[in-house]
Design a protein around this motif. Structure first.
Motif, PDB file in Angstrom:
ATOM      1  N   UNK A  28       0.833  -1.208   0.000  1.00 49.70           N
ATOM      2  CA  UNK A  28       0.000   0.000   0.000  1.00 49.70           C
ATOM      3  C   UNK A  28       0.863   1.252   0.000  1.00 49.70           C
ATOM      4  N   UNK A  29       1.896   1.235   0.867  1.00 47.97           N
ATOM      5  CA  UNK A  29       2.796   2.393   0.942  1.00 47.97           C
ATOM      6  C   UNK A  29       3.525   2.610  -0.389  1.00 47.97           C
ATOM      7  N   UNK A  30       4.012   1.538  -0.968  1.00 46.14           N
ATOM      8  CA  UNK A  30       4.739   1.646  -2.234  1.00 46.14           C
ATOM      9  C   UNK A  30       3.824   2.140  -3.354  1.00 46.14           C
ATOM     10  N   UNK A  31       2.547   1.739  -3.314  1.00 46.64           N
ATOM     11  CA  UNK A  31       1.595   2.184  -4.337  1.00 46.64           C
ATOM     12  C   UNK A  31       1.386   3.684  -4.260  1.00 46.64           C
ATOM     13  N   UNK A  32       1.191   4.190  -3.047  1.00 42.16           N
ATOM     14  CA  UNK A  32       0.991   5.638  -2.871  1.00 42.16           C
ATOM     15  C   UNK A  32       2.230   6.402  -3.325  1.00 42.16           C
ATOM     16  N   UNK A  33       3.397   5.926  -2.917  1.00 45.12           N
ATOM     17  CA  UNK A  33       4.646   6.595  -3.290  1.00 45.12           C
ATOM     18  C   UNK A  33       4.837   6.570  -4.807  1.00 45.12           C
ATOM     19  N   UNK A  34       4.539   5.426  -5.428  1.00 44.66           N
ATOM     20  CA  UNK A  34       4.688   5.310  -6.880  1.00 44.66           C
ATOM     21  C   UNK A  34       3.793   6.309  -7.603  1.00 44.66           C
ATOM     22  N   UNK A  35       2.505   6.361  -7.227  1.00 42.78           N
ATOM     23  CA  UNK A  35       1.569   7.243  -7.919  1.00 42.78           C
ATOM     24  C   UNK A  35       1.932   8.711  -7.718  1.00 42.78           C
ATOM     25  N   UNK A  36       2.307   9.069  -6.502  1.00 45.24           N
ATOM     26  CA  UNK A  36       2.707  10.461  -6.231  1.00 45.24           C
ATOM     27  C   UNK A  36       3.958  10.826  -7.031  1.00 45.24           C
ATOM     28  N   UNK A  37       4.946   9.932  -7.011  1.00 46.20           N
ATOM     29  CA  UNK A  37       6.189  10.175  -7.756  1.00 46.20           C
ATOM     30  C   UNK A  37       5.918  10.297  -9.245  1.00 46.20           C
ATOM     31  N   UNK A  38       5.081   9.389  -9.762  1.00 44.64           N
ATOM     32  CA  UNK A  38       4.789   9.397 -11.193  1.00 44.64           C
ATOM     33  C   UNK A  38       4.120  10.700 -11.607  1.00 44.64           C
ATOM     34  N   UNK A  39       3.115  11.125 -10.856  1.00 49.52           N
ATOM     35  CA  UNK A  39       2.397  12.348 -11.217  1.00 49.52           C
ATOM     36  C   UNK A  39       3.301  13.581 -11.106  1.00 49.52           C
ATOM     37  N   UNK A  40       4.137  13.601 -10.076  1.00 48.67           N
ATOM     38  CA  UNK A  40       5.065  14.737  -9.923  1.00 48.67           C
ATOM     39  C   UNK A  40       6.064  14.775 -11.077  1.00 48.67           C
ATOM     40  N   UNK A  41       6.645  13.625 -11.389  1.00 54.07           N
ATOM     41  CA  UNK A  41       7.651  13.564 -12.440  1.00 54.07           C
ATOM     42  C   UNK A  41       7.046  13.895 -13.809  1.00 54.07           C
ATOM     43  N   UNK A  42       5.853  13.375 -14.083  1.00 54.70           N
ATOM     44  CA  UNK A  42       5.184  13.694 -15.350  1.00 54.70           C
ATOM     45  C   UNK A  42       4.874  15.185 -15.411  1.00 54.70           C
ATOM     46  N   UNK A  43       4.420  15.753 -14.285  1.00 53.93           N
ATOM     47  CA  UNK A  43       4.143  17.184 -14.232  1.00 53.93           C
ATOM     48  C   UNK A  43       5.385  18.025 -14.510  1.00 53.93           C
ATOM     49  N   UNK A  44       6.509  17.625 -13.908  1.00 58.38           N
ATOM     50  CA  UNK A  44       7.770  18.334 -14.145  1.00 58.38           C
ATOM     51  C   UNK A  44       8.183  18.202 -15.606  1.00 58.38           C
ATOM     52  N   UNK A  45       8.014  16.982 -16.160  1.00 58.52           N
ATOM     53  CA  UNK A  45       8.368  16.765 -17.562  1.00 58.52           C
ATOM     54  C   UNK A  45       7.550  17.627 -18.497  1.00 58.52           C
ATOM     55  N   UNK A  46       6.242  17.773 -18.205  1.00 63.43           N
ATOM     56  CA  UNK A  46       5.369  18.621 -19.028  1.00 63.43           C
ATOM     57  C   UNK A  46       5.776  20.083 -18.906  1.00 63.43           C
ATOM     58  N   UNK A  47       6.037  20.523 -17.667  1.00 60.74           N
ATOM     59  CA  UNK A  47       6.391  21.927 -17.437  1.00 60.74           C
ATOM     60  C   UNK A  47       7.708  22.304 -18.089  1.00 60.74           C
ATOM     61  N   UNK A  48       8.656  21.384 -18.077  1.00 63.37           N
ATOM     62  CA  UNK A  48       9.992  21.669 -18.624  1.00 63.37           C
ATOM     63  C   UNK A  48      10.157  21.195 -20.059  1.00 63.37           C
ATOM     64  N   UNK A  49       9.089  20.546 -20.613  1.00 67.69           N
ATOM     65  CA  UNK A  49       9.150  19.969 -21.960  1.00 67.69           C
ATOM     66  C   UNK A  49      10.385  19.081 -22.094  1.00 67.69           C
ATOM     67  N   UNK A  50      10.478  18.137 -21.149  1.00 64.52           N
ATOM     68  CA  UNK A  50      11.660  17.290 -21.062  1.00 64.52           C
ATOM     69  C   UNK A  50      11.888  16.362 -22.236  1.00 64.52           C
ATOM     70  N   UNK A  51      10.802  15.916 -22.903  1.00 63.93           N
ATOM     71  CA  UNK A  51      10.960  15.076 -24.084  1.00 63.93           C
ATOM     72  C   UNK A  51      11.368  13.654 -23.755  1.00 63.93           C
ATOM     73  N   UNK A  52      11.921  12.993 -24.762  1.00 66.98           N
ATOM     74  CA  UNK A  52      12.250  11.572 -24.644  1.00 66.98           C
ATOM     75  C   UNK A  52      13.284  11.315 -23.557  1.00 66.98           C
ATOM     76  N   UNK A  53      14.238  12.235 -23.420  1.00 66.76           N
ATOM     77  CA  UNK A  53      15.276  12.036 -22.409  1.00 66.76           C
ATOM     78  C   UNK A  53      14.675  12.016 -21.007  1.00 66.76           C
ATOM     79  N   UNK A  54      13.712  12.899 -20.765  1.00 64.75           N
ATOM     80  CA  UNK A  54      13.122  12.965 -19.431  1.00 64.75           C
ATOM     81  C   UNK A  54      12.226  11.768 -19.157  1.00 64.75           C
ATOM     82  N   UNK A  55      11.641  11.198 -20.218  1.00 62.74           N
ATOM     83  CA  UNK A  55      10.824   9.997 -20.041  1.00 62.74           C
ATOM     84  C   UNK A  55      11.650   8.873 -19.435  1.00 62.74           C
ATOM     85  N   UNK A  56      12.908   8.768 -19.847  1.00 63.23           N
ATOM     86  CA  UNK A  56      13.811   7.755 -19.299  1.00 63.23           C
ATOM     87  C   UNK A  56      14.040   7.995 -17.808  1.00 63.23           C
ATOM     88  N   UNK A  57      14.208   9.248 -17.436  1.00 68.58           N
ATOM     89  CA  UNK A  57      14.420   9.602 -16.032  1.00 68.58           C
ATOM     90  C   UNK A  57      13.169   9.295 -15.206  1.00 68.58           C
TER      91      UNK A  57
END
Length: 434
Positions: A233-262
């Motif tokens: 349960x803890x890992x699921x919450x952490x995964x979803x929060x991390x994923x949404x934050x990272x995707x949000x940062x990628x969209x804001x910075x237009x990270x592209x394919x390189x950021x998808x790897x990160x």
């Protein structure tokens, strides 16, 4: 070109690849290697230069996307081992419920699209979903043919909308779109795909009910209550929060394919750590998952080599010149329809390679017709993704295998009675609007 052959013959390697794609005993990587070697021979390349081209391809955008696919499979393995994937699927099942066949179809579709969009791999996501869903949908009478159709159709939609799925990353890199703009461009296709899959699943269920069913071994766990561990349960919450934050940062910075790897790598590491998995074990699981799709990385690298040789021969320029008089004077709707049609039926191979080929073949003409970026994005997506439904192929058989389905004719019903006609009509209509 060798012997001063006309440039149009530079398409010969691509033709070989298309023909061999229908041969069951020829592995896709071997197919691309054969095509690349034919291209090298036509361009009079020696082995040293051929090796240099392969090395350059490894550092190309397609090589990067291949690496992202491998890390995505590694993330899928981490989510499987930590139980995160099952927690997500069980949550969806419990929220929607599976007490009728229609709800079972809807739940299976939602599970498929969400997990595929998060993992970036259809086969990997379906492998996680299948053991959870089969006992539940079997209990309300859903047949293997119906579930197989859902695994193919609904899950394919996840590749349209996933922020770092290989096809999405490729199209965004070719068009320069941000993820929100890309998502709006392909959303009509995703809706068409979903509606077609939903109604065809209901149709196939009526046809196959009473003719086939899951066996007793598939029903053994239907009454067993699933209880997720606190760590999962803890890992699921952490995964979803991390994923949404990272995707949000990628969209804001237009990270592209390189950021998808990160995004994929960080999500895997943080999820594993939150599960209290040793770092070494996290890496072992990432590599274990990545190893399963190493062939896709090699496929993409050799696809880049093949495309380089075909482009260098001038074949794309000649073919584009031949098509220009036919397509340029017919207007955007006809061009949109024909470019999508040729992509679906004329170019069969890796999705990423198909995007690049379509862009090489029709990109200049699309620019000359002043096609909008959203329309061109939609055309490329139709021309590459719907090919999965045009012919019997690995993705189709994998979906059937996960669902324990045996009849491919129902997959073809989805393709030719619904998705392909609807997608091509959508392309033509979008030519009027976009």
């Amino acid at each position: 070109m060798i012997f001063n052959l006309p440039p149009i013959l530079g398409l010969v390697p691509l033709a070989f690849v298309i023909v061999l794609a229908f041969h069951k005993k020829v592995h896709p990587v071997m197919n691309m290697i054969i095509g690349s070697l034919i291209g090298a021979i036509l361009m009079q390349e020696n082995l040293l230069k051929f090796g240099n081209v392969v090395g350059e391809a490894m550092g190309s955008t397609m090589g990067l996307i291949g690496l992202t696919v491998m890390f995505g499979a590694g993330l899928a393995e981490v989510l499987r081992v930590t139980g995160v994937a099952e927690v997500i699927v069980r949550f969806i099942v419990n929220r929607i419920g599976i007490n009728t066949q229609r709800r079972a179809i809807l739940t299976s579709m939602v599970s498929g699209i969400l997990l595929v969009s998060m993992l970036g791999t259809m086969a990997g996501a379906n492998a996680v979903i299948a053991p959870v869903l089969i006992p539940l949908v079997a209990a309300v009478g859903i047949t293997p043919a119906t579930l197989g159709l859902i695994f193919l159709g609904a899950s394919q939609t996840g590749l349209f909308v996933g922020p770092f799925s290989p096809p999405a990353v490729t199209v965004m890199s070719l068009t320069g779109q941000s993820y929100p703009s890309y998502l709006l461009s392909v959303l009509p296709l995703a809706i068409v795909m979903w509606v077609c899959t939903y109604f065809m699943a209901g149709r196939v269920q009526k046809i196959t009910a009473g003719k086939e069913c899951y066996g007793p071994e598939d029903l053994v766990d239907q009454d067993k209550e699933f209880v997720a561990s606190p760590k999962s349960k803890r890992a699921t919450i952490v995964f979803l929060v991390t994923l949404f934050i990272m995707v949000g940062v990628g969209i804001a910075t237009q990270g592209g394919a390189q950021f998808a790897l990160i995004i994929v790598f960080v999500s895997a590491m943080v999820t594993g750590i939150s599960y209290r998995m040793p770092v070494t074990e996290i890496f072992v699981n990432i590599l274990k998952g990545a190893g399963r799709v190493l062939w896709i990385f090699l496929l993409l690298v050799m696809s880049a080599v093949l495309i380089k040789y075909v482009s260098a021969s001038g074949a794309f320029d000649v073919l584009g010149g031949m098509l220009t008089p036919v397509l340029s004077g017919a207007g955007k709707p006809f061009f949109s329809f024909m470019a999508s049609f040729i992509g679906v039926f004329g170019i069969s191979g890796a999705h990423v390679a198909q995007s690049v080929i379509i862009d090489n073949l029709f990109g200049t003409l699309a620019h000359g017709l002043h096609l909008s970026i959203p329309l061109w994005t939609l055309i490329m997506t139709i021309g590459t993704q719907i090919t999965t439904l045009a012919y019997p192929n690995g993705d189709m058989f994998a979906a059937m295998g996960m669902a324990k389905a045996k009849e491919i004719k129902y997959m073809m019903m989805l393709s030719y009675c619904a998705v392909i006609p609807a997608s091509l009509i959508l392309a033509a209509v979008a030519g009027f609007i976009l």
